[in-house]
Design a protein around this motif. Structure first.
Motif, PDB file in Angstrom:
ATOM      1  N   SER A  62       0.814  -1.223   0.000  1.00 45.85           N
ATOM      2  CA  SER A  62       0.000   0.000   0.000  1.00 45.85           C
ATOM      3  C   SER A  62       0.842   1.266   0.000  1.00 45.85           C
ATOM      4  O   SER A  62       0.388   2.315  -0.454  1.00 45.85           O
ATOM      5  N   GLY A  63       2.053   1.183   0.560  1.00 47.60           N
ATOM      6  CA  GLY A  63       2.894   2.372   0.674  1.00 47.60           C
ATOM      7  C   GLY A  63       2.524   3.273   1.836  1.00 47.60           C
ATOM      8  O   GLY A  63       3.134   4.330   2.017  1.00 47.60           O
ATOM      9  N   ILE A  64       1.516   2.907   2.614  1.00 43.43           N
ATOM     10  CA  ILE A  64       1.095   3.715   3.763  1.00 43.43           C
ATOM     11  C   ILE A  64       2.133   3.573   4.875  1.00 43.43           C
ATOM     12  O   ILE A  64       2.535   2.463   5.225  1.00 43.43           O
ATOM     13  N   THR A  65       2.574   4.697   5.432  1.00 44.82           N
ATOM     14  CA  THR A  65       3.613   4.668   6.466  1.00 44.82           C
ATOM     15  C   THR A  65       3.098   5.040   7.851  1.00 44.82           C
ATOM     16  O   THR A  65       3.759   4.756   8.846  1.00 44.82           O
ATOM     17  N   GLU A  66       1.944   5.669   7.938  1.00 46.23           N
ATOM     18  CA  GLU A  66       1.401   6.092   9.223  1.00 46.23           C
ATOM     19  C   GLU A  66       0.723   4.890   9.885  1.00 46.23           C
ATOM     20  O   GLU A  66      -0.112   4.218   9.267  1.00 46.23           O
ATOM     21  N   PRO A  67       1.089   4.536  11.144  1.00 46.88           N
ATOM     22  CA  PRO A  67       0.615   3.285  11.766  1.00 46.88           C
ATOM     23  C   PRO A  67      -0.898   3.126  11.794  1.00 46.88           C
ATOM     24  O   PRO A  67      -1.417   2.041  11.503  1.00 46.88           O
ATOM     25  N   GLU A  68      -1.626   4.169  12.173  1.00 39.47           N
ATOM     26  CA  GLU A  68      -3.080   4.032  12.224  1.00 39.47           C
ATOM     27  C   GLU A  68      -3.649   3.832  10.829  1.00 39.47           C
ATOM     28  O   GLU A  68      -4.587   3.049  10.618  1.00 39.47           O
ATOM     29  N   GLY A  69      -3.078   4.531   9.854  1.00 42.12           N
ATOM     30  CA  GLY A  69      -3.510   4.347   8.474  1.00 42.12           C
ATOM     31  C   GLY A  69      -3.254   2.932   7.992  1.00 42.12           C
ATOM     32  O   GLY A  69      -4.078   2.344   7.280  1.00 42.12           O
ATOM     33  N   GLN A  70      -2.120   2.358   8.371  1.00 46.07           N
ATOM     34  CA  GLN A  70      -1.828   0.973   8.016  1.00 46.07           C
ATOM     35  C   GLN A  70      -2.878   0.032   8.611  1.00 46.07           C
ATOM     36  O   GLN A  70      -3.385  -0.864   7.924  1.00 46.07           O
ATOM     37  N   ALA A  71      -3.185   0.256   9.888  1.00 43.55           N
ATOM     38  CA  ALA A  71      -4.131  -0.623  10.576  1.00 43.55           C
ATOM     39  C   ALA A  71      -5.521  -0.539   9.959  1.00 43.55           C
ATOM     40  O   ALA A  71      -6.196  -1.565   9.768  1.00 43.55           O
ATOM     41  N   THR A  72      -5.988   0.664   9.640  1.00 44.53           N
ATOM     42  CA  THR A  72      -7.326   0.786   9.059  1.00 44.53           C
ATOM     43  C   THR A  72      -7.359   0.240   7.632  1.00 44.53           C
ATOM     44  O   THR A  72      -8.369  -0.330   7.209  1.00 44.53           O
ATOM     45  N   TYR A  73      -6.266   0.402   6.892  1.00 46.69           N
ATOM     46  CA  TYR A  73      -6.210  -0.146   5.532  1.00 46.69           C
ATOM     47  C   TYR A  73      -6.337  -1.664   5.564  1.00 46.69           C
ATOM     48  O   TYR A  73      -7.087  -2.266   4.787  1.00 46.69           O
ATOM     49  N   PHE A  89      -2.240  -8.433  12.353  1.00 42.90           N
ATOM     50  CA  PHE A  89      -1.767  -7.053  12.327  1.00 42.90           C
ATOM     51  C   PHE A  89      -2.465  -6.288  13.447  1.00 42.90           C
ATOM     52  O   PHE A  89      -3.614  -6.578  13.780  1.00 42.90           O
ATOM     53  N   ALA A  90      -1.761  -5.325  14.015  1.00 40.91           N
ATOM     54  CA  ALA A  90      -2.331  -4.530  15.104  1.00 40.91           C
ATOM     55  C   ALA A  90      -3.648  -3.901  14.680  1.00 40.91           C
ATOM     56  O   ALA A  90      -3.764  -3.367  13.580  1.00 40.91           O
ATOM     57  N   GLU A  91      -4.631  -3.959  15.572  1.00 42.15           N
ATOM     58  CA  GLU A  91      -5.950  -3.425  15.242  1.00 42.15           C
ATOM     59  C   GLU A  91      -5.990  -1.913  15.440  1.00 42.15           C
ATOM     60  O   GLU A  91      -5.341  -1.375  16.339  1.00 42.15           O
ATOM     61  N   PRO A  92      -6.787  -1.207  14.622  1.00 36.44           N
ATOM     62  CA  PRO A  92      -6.949   0.239  14.831  1.00 36.44           C
ATOM     63  C   PRO A  92      -7.832   0.504  16.037  1.00 36.44           C
ATOM     64  O   PRO A  92      -8.581  -0.379  16.484  1.00 36.44           O
ATOM     65  N   LEU A  93      -7.759   1.700  16.555  1.00 34.24           N
ATOM     66  CA  LEU A  93      -8.655   2.076  17.646  1.00 34.24           C
ATOM     67  C   LEU A  93     -10.100   2.009  17.165  1.00 34.24           C
ATOM     68  O   LEU A  93     -10.399   2.448  16.050  1.00 34.24           O
ATOM     69  N   PRO A  94     -11.015   1.485  17.967  1.00 31.08           N
ATOM     70  CA  PRO A  94     -12.426   1.527  17.560  1.00 31.08           C
ATOM     71  C   PRO A  94     -12.921   2.962  17.495  1.00 31.08           C
ATOM     72  O   PRO A  94     -12.482   3.815  18.272  1.00 31.08           O
ATOM     73  N   HIS A 105      -7.407  -3.755   8.276  1.00 22.18           N
ATOM     74  CA  HIS A 105      -8.596  -4.302   8.941  1.00 22.18           C
ATOM     75  C   HIS A 105      -9.906  -3.820   8.308  1.00 22.18           C
ATOM     76  O   HIS A 105     -10.833  -4.611   8.115  1.00 22.18           O
ATOM     77  N   ASN A 106      -9.984  -2.535   8.016  1.00 23.02           N
ATOM     78  CA  ASN A 106     -11.260  -1.946   7.601  1.00 23.02           C
ATOM     79  C   ASN A 106     -11.461  -1.901   6.092  1.00 23.02           C
ATOM     80  O   ASN A 106     -12.568  -1.628   5.630  1.00 23.02           O
ATOM     81  N   GLU A 107     -10.385  -2.171   5.350  1.00 22.33           N
ATOM     82  CA  GLU A 107     -10.529  -2.127   3.899  1.00 22.33           C
ATOM     83  C   GLU A 107     -10.231  -3.497   3.275  1.00 22.33           C
ATOM     84  O   GLU A 107     -11.149  -4.222   2.924  1.00 22.33           O
ATOM     85  N   VAL A 108      -8.965  -3.883   3.153  1.00 22.76           N
ATOM     86  CA  VAL A 108      -8.652  -5.126   2.432  1.00 22.76           C
ATOM     87  C   VAL A 108      -9.271  -6.353   3.091  1.00 22.76           C
ATOM     88  O   VAL A 108      -9.985  -7.137   2.443  1.00 22.76           O
ATOM     89  N   TYR A 109      -9.047  -6.542   4.397  1.00 21.08           N
ATOM     90  CA  TYR A 109      -9.573  -7.745   5.049  1.00 21.08           C
ATOM     91  C   TYR A 109     -11.074  -7.637   5.321  1.00 21.08           C
ATOM     92  O   TYR A 109     -11.744  -8.665   5.495  1.00 21.08           O
ATOM     93  N   ASN A 110     -11.603  -6.444   5.303  1.00 20.30           N
ATOM     94  CA  ASN A 110     -13.064  -6.297   5.377  1.00 20.30           C
ATOM     95  C   ASN A 110     -13.710  -6.813   4.096  1.00 20.30           C
ATOM     96  O   ASN A 110     -14.762  -7.458   4.127  1.00 20.30           O
ATOM     97  N   VAL A 111     -13.058  -6.557   2.948  1.00 19.63           N
ATOM     98  CA  VAL A 111     -13.532  -7.115   1.682  1.00 19.63           C
ATOM     99  C   VAL A 111     -13.434  -8.638   1.718  1.00 19.63           C
ATOM    100  O   VAL A 111     -14.346  -9.344   1.276  1.00 19.63           O
ATOM    101  N   LEU A 112     -12.331  -9.157   2.256  1.00 15.93           N
ATOM    102  CA  LEU A 112     -12.177 -10.614   2.370  1.00 15.93           C
ATOM    103  C   LEU A 112     -13.291 -11.227   3.212  1.00 15.93           C
ATOM    104  O   LEU A 112     -13.809 -12.299   2.895  1.00 15.93           O
ATOM    105  N   ARG A 113     -13.658 -10.542   4.288  1.00 21.10           N
ATOM    106  CA  ARG A 113     -14.695 -11.083   5.164  1.00 21.10           C
ATOM    107  C   ARG A 113     -16.080 -11.035   4.528  1.00 21.10           C
ATOM    108  O   ARG A 113     -16.888 -11.958   4.683  1.00 21.10           O
TER     109      ARG A 113
END
Length: 573
Positions: free
Chosen positions: A173-184, A218-223, A186-194
């Protein structure tokens, strides 16, 4: 139990070069955007100068998404489910082409959203040309799978474990910010998988992803409930960006317009980049691709850095001419939307959430709810931007905004202003199509059927006489993907002859490469011309079989000599 989403009308390929801008936001723009170009055309085509018949130079049969995903998965040992989920996150399985929206974030190509060095690396490993890695469906998916496999090789994990691919997905993804990595993840790629996805095209189902019960390693983002609310819009999450400044005093600093942008990429990649000081850019809000989450980055009372153009009333129905010459950032609120301007449709949830947000902004700031004060980025910066794109549903969007604001009609224009005019019609089958000229100056083009786009590495000039109409663009030759793109719209499939015009001079390239693409992104041929000679007249490049839609002729800079190439005008007849 997982669910699957049905999406219709997938695009085979769309070539509209769009997006937002990063640069000097309070002065005149420097056109620093990254556009697709013809890379190393010498390696692609041996067409002679002057225009042999270049029709159907390469015919690559694409069986469809499902086959392409399956074959790439087997070839590069990447789970097909992961390929599909990542591709859907990046492009909704459309062969769209974006643009370098923010400095430091290159344009994304194809269903896999390949960016920057990924194009070169993926093409090299998959043994395809960089042009094909960008524009050909099968080559794009193979190149994306090759990049993922290369990252996985370095990580050395069990490739059969989908959950273990999470860190590889982040690197891709190229995302370097930790929270952005986590949301990408959990909430995007693996959300599509689910949840799973089904996409249907005109000929039936194009691809299917069955939902899987999986949680990434992978570390989860803050709810969301634990995150701060937006200071101006409580439904948003507050992720403060340092990239803002004070609005000027007086009326010029009072918010009076809302500008609609597209991220040219994913939601997490967008807001996490805008939240970093090194990006040097920002927006007030970012809406995710389904409208289920909104990020606020800058307070509405502050100036976000989201548009690099000064206001011109002539671009906005003659309204507010007293603002002419002022930076649009002074008095606008900018909203980014996950996705690309070239995509065929927008999720109803995104449109709905954005409409609610705009209603709130207009109520809080006293902004008129009409087409002169709720505008697309491309309307105020038309020389190199068209976002939110031709398929943004303006009519229903404005109706939703009005409905959320209590059904009050848009305010009447001031009595001294000219009455509103109808929006320009989209391209249609009734447009005169016998001859189309695409000039280097978009002010000379019929925007419904002709346009040019260049990056900030091209220079505007009229020093050498003999140019077509009003000047030309020039740039030095080097091995770089940075072409000048002439685009023209055809109402149907057609065989057309293409001519080019340039002012000749001794510093011109003797092998300036024009690379021709049809509306599906297929390369039809490369024609090299000697721009030291044959100037100030139409020179035939060849006859090609084009498709309905926006076709492209790219003048590439990828030449081995130490000269310049000239982008002046093309003619399609």
């Amino acid at each position: 139990m997982s669910t699957r989403h049905l999406v219709s009308s997938i695009a085979a390929a769309t070539l509209i070069f769009t997006g937002c801008y990063a640069g000097d936001f309070d002065n005149e723009p420097n056109y620093n955007n990254g556009l697709p170009a013809g890379e190393d055309p010498a390696a692609e085509d041996d067409s002679d100068e002057g225009g042999d018949d270049g029709a159907s130079a390469e015919d690559i049969v694409v069986k469809g998404l499902e086959d392409a995903f399956t074959e790439a998965s087997k070839e590069f040992d990447v789970p097909v489910e992961l390929l599909k989920a990542l591709a859907y996150t990046e492009s909704h399985w459309e062969m769209v082409v974006g643009e370098e929206e923010f400095e430091g974030m290159p344009a994304a190509y194809g269903v896999m959203g390949l960016r920057g060095d990924q194009v070169r690396l993926g093409a090299e490993i998959a043994q395809v040309s960089e042009i094909d890695a960008k524009f050909d469906l099968r080559s794009n998916i193979r190149a994306g799978a090759a990049v993922l496999a290369n990252i996985a090789d370095e990580a050395d994990f069990d490739r059969s474990d989908l959950a273990a691919w999470a860190s590889t997905v982040v690197t891709y993804s190229g995302i370097t910010e930790p929270e952005g990595q986590a949301t990408y993840v959990h909430n995007e790629v693996y959300n599509v998988l689910r949840n799973g996805i089904i996409v249907e095209g005109a000929e039936g189902v194009s691809a299917v992803l069955d939902g899987l019960d999986i949680n990434p390693d992978f570390a989860e983002p803050l709810p969301a409930p634990q995150m701060a609310q937006g200071p101006d819009y409580p439904a948003a999450i507050w992720r403060a960006s340092p990239n803002n400044s004070a609005r000027p005093s007086g009326n010029i600093g009072k918010p009076s317009h809302v500008i609609i942008h597209t991220c040219e990429g994913s939601y997490s990649g967008c807001w996490s980049w805008l939240a970093q000081s090194k990006s040097g850019v920002s927006a007030h809000y970012v809406v995710n691709d389904t409208g289920s989450e909104i990020t606020q980055l800058v307070k509405e009372s502050r100036k976000a850095w989201h548009i690099a153009a000064k206001y011109k009333s002539s671009l906005n129905g003659g309204k507010d001419s007293w603002r002419n010459g002022y930076s649009n950032n002074n008095f606008t609120v900018g909203i980014e939307h996950a996705g690309k301007s070239a995509q065929k449709s927008w999720h109803s949830g995104l449109i709905d959430a954005s409409a609610k947000l705009v209603c709130n902004i207009t109520q809080d700031q006293g902004i008129p709810r009409d087409k002169y004060h709720i505008v697309g980025h491309g309307q105020l910066q038309p020389y190199n931007r068209v976002d939110p794109g031709a398929n943004w549903p303006w009519a229903s969007y404005m109706s939703k905004i009005d409905a959320y604001c209590g059904g009050k009609p848009p305010q009447d224009p001031p009595p001294n202003d000219p009455p509103p005019q109808d929006d320009p019609p989209p391209p249609n089958d009734d447009l005169p199509q016998s001859t189309i000229v695409v000039d280097s100056n978009n002010n000379n083009n019929n925007s419904a059927i002709a346009k040019i786009a260049v990056s900030g590495n091209w220079n505007s000039s009229s020093n050498v006489s003999g140019y077509y109409k009003s000047g030309y663009w020039w740039s030095s030759t080097e091995a770089i993907s940075d072409g000048a793109t002439f685009s023209f719209y055809l109402a149907g499939d057609a065989t057309r002859t293409v001519d080019a015009w340039w002012p000749a001079a001794s510093d011109r390239s003797t092998a300036a490469p024009f690379v021709i693409f049809d509306a599906n992104g297929s390369k039809l041929g490369t024609v090299k011309v000697n721009q030291k000679n044959n100037g100030s007249k139409w020179v035939t490049l060849g006859t090609f079989n084009f498709k309905k839609g926006w076709n492209n002729v790219v003048l590439s800079r990828w030449v081995s000599d130490d000269d310049v190439v000239i982008a002046d005008a093309i003619r399609v007849r």
